[in-house]
Motif scaffolding. Structure first.
Motif, PDB file in Angstrom:
ATOM      1  N   UNK A  54     -26.697  43.711 -15.899  1.00  0.00           N
ATOM      2  CA  UNK A  54     -27.985  43.098 -15.082  1.00  0.00           C
ATOM      3  C   UNK A  54     -28.702  41.747 -15.992  1.00  0.00           C
ATOM      4  N   UNK A  55     -28.668  42.043 -16.602  1.00  0.00           N
ATOM      5  CA  UNK A  55     -29.190  40.978 -17.587  1.00  0.00           C
ATOM      6  C   UNK A  55     -28.448  39.766 -17.452  1.00  0.00           C
ATOM      7  N   UNK A  56     -29.516  38.364 -16.681  1.00  0.00           N
ATOM      8  CA  UNK A  56     -28.670  37.250 -16.654  1.00  0.00           C
ATOM      9  C   UNK A  56     -28.174  35.924 -17.736  1.00  0.00           C
ATOM     10  N   UNK A  57     -26.446  36.167 -17.310  1.00  0.00           N
ATOM     11  CA  UNK A  57     -25.614  35.014 -18.653  1.00  0.00           C
ATOM     12  C   UNK A  57     -26.135  34.208 -18.784  1.00  0.00           C
ATOM     13  N   UNK A 110     -23.182  33.623 -42.036  1.00  0.00           N
ATOM     14  CA  UNK A 110     -22.968  33.287 -40.273  1.00  0.00           C
ATOM     15  C   UNK A 110     -22.226  32.695 -39.948  1.00  0.00           C
ATOM     16  N   UNK A 111     -21.491  32.237 -40.918  1.00  0.00           N
ATOM     17  CA  UNK A 111     -19.854  31.961 -40.385  1.00  0.00           C
ATOM     18  C   UNK A 111     -18.638  33.011 -40.736  1.00  0.00           C
ATOM     19  N   UNK A 112     -18.794  34.098 -40.547  1.00  0.00           N
ATOM     20  CA  UNK A 112     -17.973  34.861 -40.940  1.00  0.00           C
ATOM     21  C   UNK A 112     -18.419  35.950 -39.257  1.00  0.00           C
ATOM     22  N   UNK A 113     -19.846  35.866 -38.757  1.00  0.00           N
ATOM     23  CA  UNK A 113     -19.585  36.944 -38.334  1.00  0.00           C
ATOM     24  C   UNK A 113     -19.954  36.145 -36.383  1.00  0.00           C
ATOM     25  N   UNK A 114     -20.625  37.356 -35.396  1.00  0.00           N
ATOM     26  CA  UNK A 114     -20.041  36.208 -33.977  1.00  0.00           C
ATOM     27  C   UNK A 114     -21.874  36.152 -34.286  1.00  0.00           C
ATOM     28  N   UNK A 115     -22.387  36.564 -33.279  1.00  0.00           N
ATOM     29  CA  UNK A 115     -23.872  37.243 -32.291  1.00  0.00           C
ATOM     30  C   UNK A 115     -24.219  37.586 -33.562  1.00  0.00           C
ATOM     31  N   UNK A 116     -23.760  39.197 -33.140  1.00  0.00           N
ATOM     32  CA  UNK A 116     -23.911  40.058 -34.315  1.00  0.00           C
ATOM     33  C   UNK A 116     -23.223  40.399 -35.409  1.00  0.00           C
ATOM     34  N   UNK A 117     -24.068  40.700 -36.362  1.00  0.00           N
ATOM     35  CA  UNK A 117     -22.850  41.011 -37.895  1.00  0.00           C
ATOM     36  C   UNK A 117     -23.245  42.820 -37.730  1.00  0.00           C
ATOM     37  N   UNK A 143     -28.954  34.431 -33.103  1.00  0.00           N
ATOM     38  CA  UNK A 143     -30.300  35.274 -33.030  1.00  0.00           C
ATOM     39  C   UNK A 143     -31.978  34.944 -32.754  1.00  0.00           C
ATOM     40  N   UNK A 144     -32.271  34.328 -34.258  1.00  0.00           N
ATOM     41  CA  UNK A 144     -33.300  34.034 -34.553  1.00  0.00           C
ATOM     42  C   UNK A 144     -33.422  32.502 -33.266  1.00  0.00           C
ATOM     43  N   UNK A 145     -32.443  31.797 -33.503  1.00  0.00           N
ATOM     44  CA  UNK A 145     -32.246  30.337 -32.692  1.00  0.00           C
ATOM     45  C   UNK A 145     -32.768  30.613 -31.353  1.00  0.00           C
ATOM     46  N   UNK A 146     -32.357  32.032 -30.769  1.00  0.00           N
ATOM     47  CA  UNK A 146     -32.457  32.556 -29.202  1.00  0.00           C
ATOM     48  C   UNK A 146     -33.907  33.686 -29.072  1.00  0.00           C
ATOM     49  N   UNK A 174     -32.021  41.437 -24.077  1.00  0.00           N
ATOM     50  CA  UNK A 174     -31.843  40.047 -24.000  1.00  0.00           C
ATOM     51  C   UNK A 174     -31.605  39.018 -24.792  1.00  0.00           C
ATOM     52  N   UNK A 175     -32.096  39.325 -26.407  1.00  0.00           N
ATOM     53  CA  UNK A 175     -31.503  38.040 -27.526  1.00  0.00           C
ATOM     54  C   UNK A 175     -29.957  38.489 -27.623  1.00  0.00           C
ATOM     55  N   UNK A 176     -29.999  39.672 -27.801  1.00  0.00           N
ATOM     56  CA  UNK A 176     -28.040  40.102 -28.215  1.00  0.00           C
ATOM     57  C   UNK A 176     -27.561  39.425 -27.099  1.00  0.00           C
ATOM     58  N   UNK A 177     -27.842  39.584 -25.585  1.00  0.00           N
ATOM     59  CA  UNK A 177     -26.763  38.972 -24.542  1.00  0.00           C
ATOM     60  C   UNK A 177     -26.738  37.584 -24.685  1.00  0.00           C
ATOM     61  N   UNK A 178     -27.930  36.685 -25.015  1.00  0.00           N
ATOM     62  CA  UNK A 178     -28.104  35.299 -25.092  1.00  0.00           C
ATOM     63  C   UNK A 178     -26.984  34.829 -26.119  1.00  0.00           C
ATOM     64  N   UNK A 179     -27.102  35.490 -27.236  1.00  0.00           N
ATOM     65  CA  UNK A 179     -26.558  34.820 -28.993  1.00  0.00           C
ATOM     66  C   UNK A 179     -24.897  34.758 -28.182  1.00  0.00           C
ATOM     67  N   UNK A 180     -24.720  36.271 -27.855  1.00  0.00           N
ATOM     68  CA  UNK A 180     -23.239  35.798 -27.407  1.00  0.00           C
ATOM     69  C   UNK A 180     -23.036  34.780 -26.426  1.00  0.00           C
TER      70      UNK A 180
END
Length: 776
Positions: A54-57, A110-117, A143-146, A174-180
């Motif tokens: 439901x969170x906007x993409x 940072x260069x090894x994981x995706x949006x979530x570590x 996530x910090x950038x978002x 919400x932050x996690x989904x946007x990070x993805x």
């Protein structure tokens, strides 16, 4: 295991699946996010696929606010203004040390994981469990950038900023989904670039370029290892690790970052040890924001440029829209400010009126034919301290000026003359112009009604010249040179109020408070309250041979991407016939040749102008022009308290009485001389104005020439410029004004102007006394 993308990390669907899988372990996720365990129940309820979907993409990333640079006409910087001091730069313009340092301390995987570590989350869980609280978080750099995007979008809204930073489960999800989404769309390098440009580094510096300039006075591409480590360390707590205010704490944090860089093999241990041994050495550039920092005394011009932007629909439909663009910044605004003219205005002001004086002065210069504002200065600087002000005395209220402007005295008289000549009145017109008259009645107005000189407190309203010597009859030329009040009252009584109103509208003459010019004969004596810019630009119409051009201060604007914005140009329209303007030029040239403005006359080029001094000497003016420059000088009390300029010291010099020609005139002369030094001089097209034969008789008759031993010195008596030398005007104006006493007549200042309009009286004016004096 799922297929990884080239930039590292899982696909969006894999990230979502992992996120949902981990979120089932609500306590684990909460610990990893450094959110108190009390929120665990909330996650169980919200951690479903449906709730996540439901969170906007689409994360709407606002453009980053940056500094705006305001330039003068030659490209020199006047000021930088910003809501956030930021200069966006590409990753290639950022030191590799800085890139490595921020990754090492903020998100080493940072260069090894995706949006979530996930490893980071488990590590944080373990650490928090050991210490019994939320000691460590696991937010990735993405996530910090978002989160920073949300903060940037909140702008200066404190409530939205708090919401963007709150440690709530809803925000984290919400932050996690946007990070993805961001990971999928941007890739690692672009995320790092955006992060370094958006992050706050303390000391009002947003983004790495501004931070490098603030702390080390160098661009981000030149940052050394130890400098990079210092700035990377500041990010976690800009106040705690501020190297300006606490070098010891900043050094400890820098060394932690350096060691982390060695641990991650970004640099060698030997390099780190060498860097640790170096003391923190700063070369701080203090924040410079806003018009208060403007160079060349151009703070008020800078403020005028800002208000020009905020009030012009060309830059947005509403003021809110325009303010958003201005605050977003990143603009390069090239203005019309001429450095030579601005310097000349500043020097003249400094030479004649001191900042600490009880009165103030303002000087404004514009270019005839283009409307370009060339200079704008005043004796009370732009600021918040003693003898400083944020009120721009040169402009109208809506542009940051005073609430009402300033009464202009007899500088209004050329507008009346122009209106009369436009209606066919000859430049040789003669009026009796006695020393004192009752205001004519009735006088027609534009709406068909009539102004009536009805008694106020039983007294009919009158107009009066300054001295008893000023007795007509007069012809227009001499009346203008000597600024004879009763002459122009009779003129307005003959032509009516509407032609004057229509003329002022064509000349852009609008009271500073935005009201209309009052339809009352008192305007003949300058009761209207106007701004110096309005007056300078109106007189520029005479220099431009009758064509009025709206004032402009902005030449061009480019945005942060170098794209040019449409900038409104000056609109020029004919306000009067060419011959009318040429006639006014001829009349006003006489004012500076031998009339009340003699002290303002230029010796090396054609010039013309008019003096003005109001009742009680609250305001004194000189408005003058050459064929290629027009300027207005106002002197008076800018604050709420009105000061009578008699027996007063201004600029270190004592004045018995301040006249329009005695102080504003010389200020104008010095300013304009400096502005035009080394520049071409043009010539007015003048007309021949015959000397009419004046009728004899009148209130004083044609009395023989007289001398006054009490008024020695140059023509004008008391050392003040005035009428033509003795004998030259005697036959023309009547004996009382001729002979040796001609100068004394012109030199003295006019008396109280005549009456208050009874429907209604003007606010703030003494009953029975309105407008101007004889204005020497």
């Amino acid at each position: 295991m799922g297929k990884k993308r080239s930039g590292g990390g899982l696909t969006g669907s894999q990230q979502a699946a992992k996120f949902l899988g981990v979120s089932v372990l609500s306590g684990v996720v909460l610990a990893g996010m450094a959110i108190p365990a009390a929120g665990a129940l909330g996650l169980a309820a919200k951690g479903t696929v449906e709730g996540f979907d439901e969170i906007p993409a689409n994360l709407k990333t606002p453009p980053l606010s940056q500094r705006t640079t305001i330039l003068d006409a030659e490209g020199g910087t006047i000021a930088t203004v910003y809501s956030r001091d930021r200069q966006v730069v590409p990753l290639t313009a950022i030191s590799p040390y800085m890139q490595k340092a921020i990754v090492a301390i903020e998100d080493s995987r940072f260069y090894e994981h995706g949006a979530v570590d996930l490893k980071g989350i488990l590590r944080a869980v373990n650490r928090n469990a050991q210490e019994g609280g939320a000691a460590q978080g696991a937010s990735t750099l993405t996530q910090q950038y978002v989160k920073n995007v949300f903060v940037e979008e909140a702008g200066d809204d404190e409530t939205k900023v708090r919401e963007a930073q709150e440690k709530s489960l809803g925000r984290k999800i919400r932050e996690l989904k946007y990070s993805i989404q961001v990971e999928e769309e941007l890739g690692k390098k672009k995320i790092l670039e955006n992060y370094l440009n958006i992050t706050y580094f303390g000391q009002q510096a947003y983004g790495i370029e501004s931070a490098a300039q603030r702390y080390f006075s160098k661009p981000a591409k030149d940052l050394t290892l130890e400098e990079s480590a210092l700035l990377a360390g500041v990010v976690q707590s800009p106040s705690r690790y501020d190297p300006v205010n606490d070098a010891q704490e900043a050094t400890k944090r820098r060394n932690i970052v350096l060691q982390r860089m060695a641990d991650t093999k970004d640099v060698s241990q030997a390099e780190v040890d060498a860097a640790k041994a170096k003391p923190v050495t700063l070369k701080v550039t203090k924040p410079k924001n806003g018009c208060i920092t403007a160079l060349k005394g151009a703070g008020f011009f800078c403020d005028y440029v800002r208000n020009s932007f905020l009030t012009d629909p060309a830059f947005g439909k509403t003021r809110e829209d325009r303010a958003k663009v201005w605050n977003q910044g990143g603009l390069t605004v090239r203005t019309t400010l001429d450095p030579q003219s601005q310097d000349a205005a500043n020097e003249s002001i400094k030479d004649h009126v001191y900042q600490e004086d009880s009165i103030a002065t303002a000087v404004t210069m514009v270019q005839p034919g283009t409307g370009r504002v060339l200079a704008m200065g005043q004796s009370k600087p732009y600021g918040f301290g003693k003898n400083e002000t944020q009120i721009n005395y040169s402009v109208d209220k809506r542009m940051g000026g005073s609430n009402f402007g300033f009464q202009v005295g007899s500088t209004f008289k050329p507008f009346i003359a122009a209106a009369a000549i436009e209606r066919g009145m000859p430049a040789t017109k003669v009026y009796q112009a006695p020393n004192k008259i009752e205001y004519p009645t009735p006088i027609p107005r534009c709406d068909g009604s009539q102004w009536l000189n009805l008694p106020i407190n039983g007294k009919i309203q009158t107009a009066k010249n300054e001295t008893e010597d000023e007795v007509g009859p007069y012809a227009l030329r001499t009346a203008m040179e000597k600024s004879i009040n009763t002459y122009f009252v009779e003129m307005i009584g003959e032509i009516g109020l509407c032609p004057v109103t229509e003329m002022t509208q064509k000349l852009g003459v609008v009271p500073a408070d935005g009201s209309k010019i009052p339809e009352s004969p008192s305007i003949a004596l300058g009761s209207a309250e106007l701004s110096p810019l309005t007056m300078a630009n109106a007189y520029a119409t005479f220099a431009n041979r009758g064509v009025y051009c709206t004032p402009v201060a902005i030449e061009s604007i480019t945005d942060a991407h170098g794209k040019a914005l449409a900038v409104p140009k000056s609109k020029c329209e004919r306000a009067m016939a060419t011959e009318t303007a040429d006639t006014i030029n001829t009349l006003l040239r006489g004012v500076v040749d031998s009339g009340t403005g003699e002290r303002a006359g230029l010796s090396d080029r054609d010039s013309a102008g008019k003096t003005g001094t109001t009742d009680e000497r609250y305001n004194a003016w000189f408005v003058g022009y050459t064929p290629n420059l027009s300027g207005a000088v106002w002197v008076g009390s800018g604050g709420a308290k009105k000061i009578t300029m008699e027996n007063i010291v201004i600029g270190g010099r004592p004045f018995d009485k301040v006249f329009g020609g005695g102080l504003p005139g010389p200020i104008w002369k010095d300013a304009v001389s400096g502005a035009l030094s080394g520049r071409e001089s043009g010539n007015f097209v003048t007309v021949g104005i015959a000397e009419p034969t004046l009728p004899t008789g009148g209130p004083r008759g044609n009395k023989p020439p007289t001398t006054n031993p009490n008024r020695p010195g140059k023509p004008g008596g008391d050392g003040k410029p005035g009428g033509r030398p003795g004998g030259q005007t005697g036959g023309q104006t009547g004996g009382a004004n001729g002979g040796a006493n001609g100068g004394a007549t012109g030199g003295a200042t006019g008396g109280p102007g005549g009456g208050v309009e009874p429907q209604p009286p003007f606010p703030g004016l003494t009953e029975g006394v309105i407008g101007g004096r004889d204005d020497q």
